[in-house]
Design a protein around this motif. Structure first.
Motif, short mmCIF file in Angstrom:
data_model
loop_
_atom_site.label_atom_id
_atom_site.label_comp_id
_atom_site.label_asym_id
_atom_site.label_seq_id
_atom_site.Cartn_x
_atom_site.Cartn_y
_atom_site.Cartn_z
N ALA A 99 -24.66 7.65 24.34
CA ALA A 99 -24.91 6.27 25.42
C ALA A 99 -24.29 5.17 24.95
N LEU A 100 -24.86 4.68 23.79
CA LEU A 100 -24.32 3.39 23.24
C LEU A 100 -22.88 3.40 22.71
N ALA A 101 -22.47 4.60 22.22
CA ALA A 101 -20.95 4.53 21.77
C ALA A 101 -20.03 4.22 23.14
N THR A 114 -19.62 -3.70 34.02
CA THR A 114 -20.76 -3.62 34.95
C THR A 114 -20.86 -2.13 35.58
N THR A 115 -19.57 -1.45 35.80
CA THR A 115 -19.56 -0.28 36.32
C THR A 115 -19.74 0.91 35.26
N SER A 116 -19.23 0.49 34.37
CA SER A 116 -19.34 1.63 33.25
C SER A 116 -20.59 1.73 32.65
N VAL A 117 -21.32 0.61 32.56
CA VAL A 117 -22.60 0.68 31.99
C VAL A 117 -23.51 1.09 33.04
N ALA A 157 -26.82 5.49 34.57
CA ALA A 157 -27.32 6.48 35.47
C ALA A 157 -27.48 7.86 35.08
N LEU A 158 -26.67 8.37 34.26
CA LEU A 158 -26.36 9.56 33.55
C LEU A 158 -27.53 9.74 32.34
N PRO A 200 -32.30 8.58 33.28
CA PRO A 200 -33.31 9.58 33.78
C PRO A 200 -33.68 10.71 32.90
N PRO A 201 -32.89 11.29 32.42
CA PRO A 201 -33.38 12.18 31.24
C PRO A 201 -34.04 11.75 30.07
N ARG A 202 -33.55 10.65 29.79
CA ARG A 202 -34.47 9.95 28.62
C ARG A 202 -35.74 9.63 29.12
N LEU A 203 -36.04 9.09 30.00
CA LEU A 203 -37.40 8.70 30.70
C LEU A 203 -38.36 10.18 30.88
#
Length: 187
Positions: free
Chosen positions: A7-9, A101-104, A109-110, A113-116
């Motif tokens: 995600a960071l990459a 903004t869109t890409s972040v 969004a992807l 939720p799984p991380r939480l």
């Protein structure tokens, strides 16, 4: 951790891409800067000519007026070039901001939720492990999960399920370790 690094990459790559797009759009400001410079040079040259013409005896004032009007037109050309440069700069900044903004937002969004869900599930699993009888429940969970993970646990005589039913502390500890690893936690 792999999902976090990915995600960071992806965010870093999207920011670099947006900045590259910004720089590419800013190349369109080059003609505007040239028009601005040409207008400034034209205005300065015509003002200088008007000042020189004003020193001509008797007709200097008449000669200066058209040259001053032309110098004002050169200033207008310069202002148009500046406006074009400013507009291109705003478009480049807004485009880069929109891309970032869109890409972040898409990555978050992807990924979020799984991380939480994992954070919540791992917190519950850790609290269960610390609760009285929690390691027994985790061992039961390991027994009811995929069989492939159980191959790492040495089976005592009678099998893992029988050892769990008898309350064998070593087997329960090993099985709860399997359940923790499945949850992505260290035993």
């Amino acid at each position: 951790m792999l999902a976090d690094v990915t995600a960071l990459a992806l965010i870093a790559v999207s920011v670099r891409f947006a900045l590259a797009v910004h720089d590419a759009i800013m190349l369109l400001a080059g003609p505007g800067r040239k028009v601005q410079t040409a207008g400034d040079d034209l205005a300065a040259g015509l003002e200088g000519a008007g000042d020189a013409a004003s020193r001509v005896p008797l007709v200097g004032g008449f000669l200066k007026k058209p040259l001053q009007s032309a110098a004002d037109a050169g200033t207008g050309i310069s202002d148009a070039g500046q406006s074009l440069t400013d507009l291109v700069g705003r478009v480049a900044a807004l485009t880069a901001l929109g891309l970032i903004t869109t890409s972040v937002a898409v990555v978050l969004a992807l990924w979020l939720p799984p991380r939480l869900r994992w954070i919540r599930r791992s917190g519950i699993t850790r609290r269960l492990l610390d609760a009285p009888g929690g390691s027994d429940l985790l061992a039961l969970r390991a027994l009811t999960g995929p069989m492939g993970d159980l191959a790492a646990v040495p089976a005592p005589p009678g099998g893992l399920a029988d050892a769990w039913r008898r309350g064998d502390r070593q087997v329960i500890s090993d099985l709860s370790g399997v359940a923790l690893r499945r949850a992505g936690l260290r035993p």
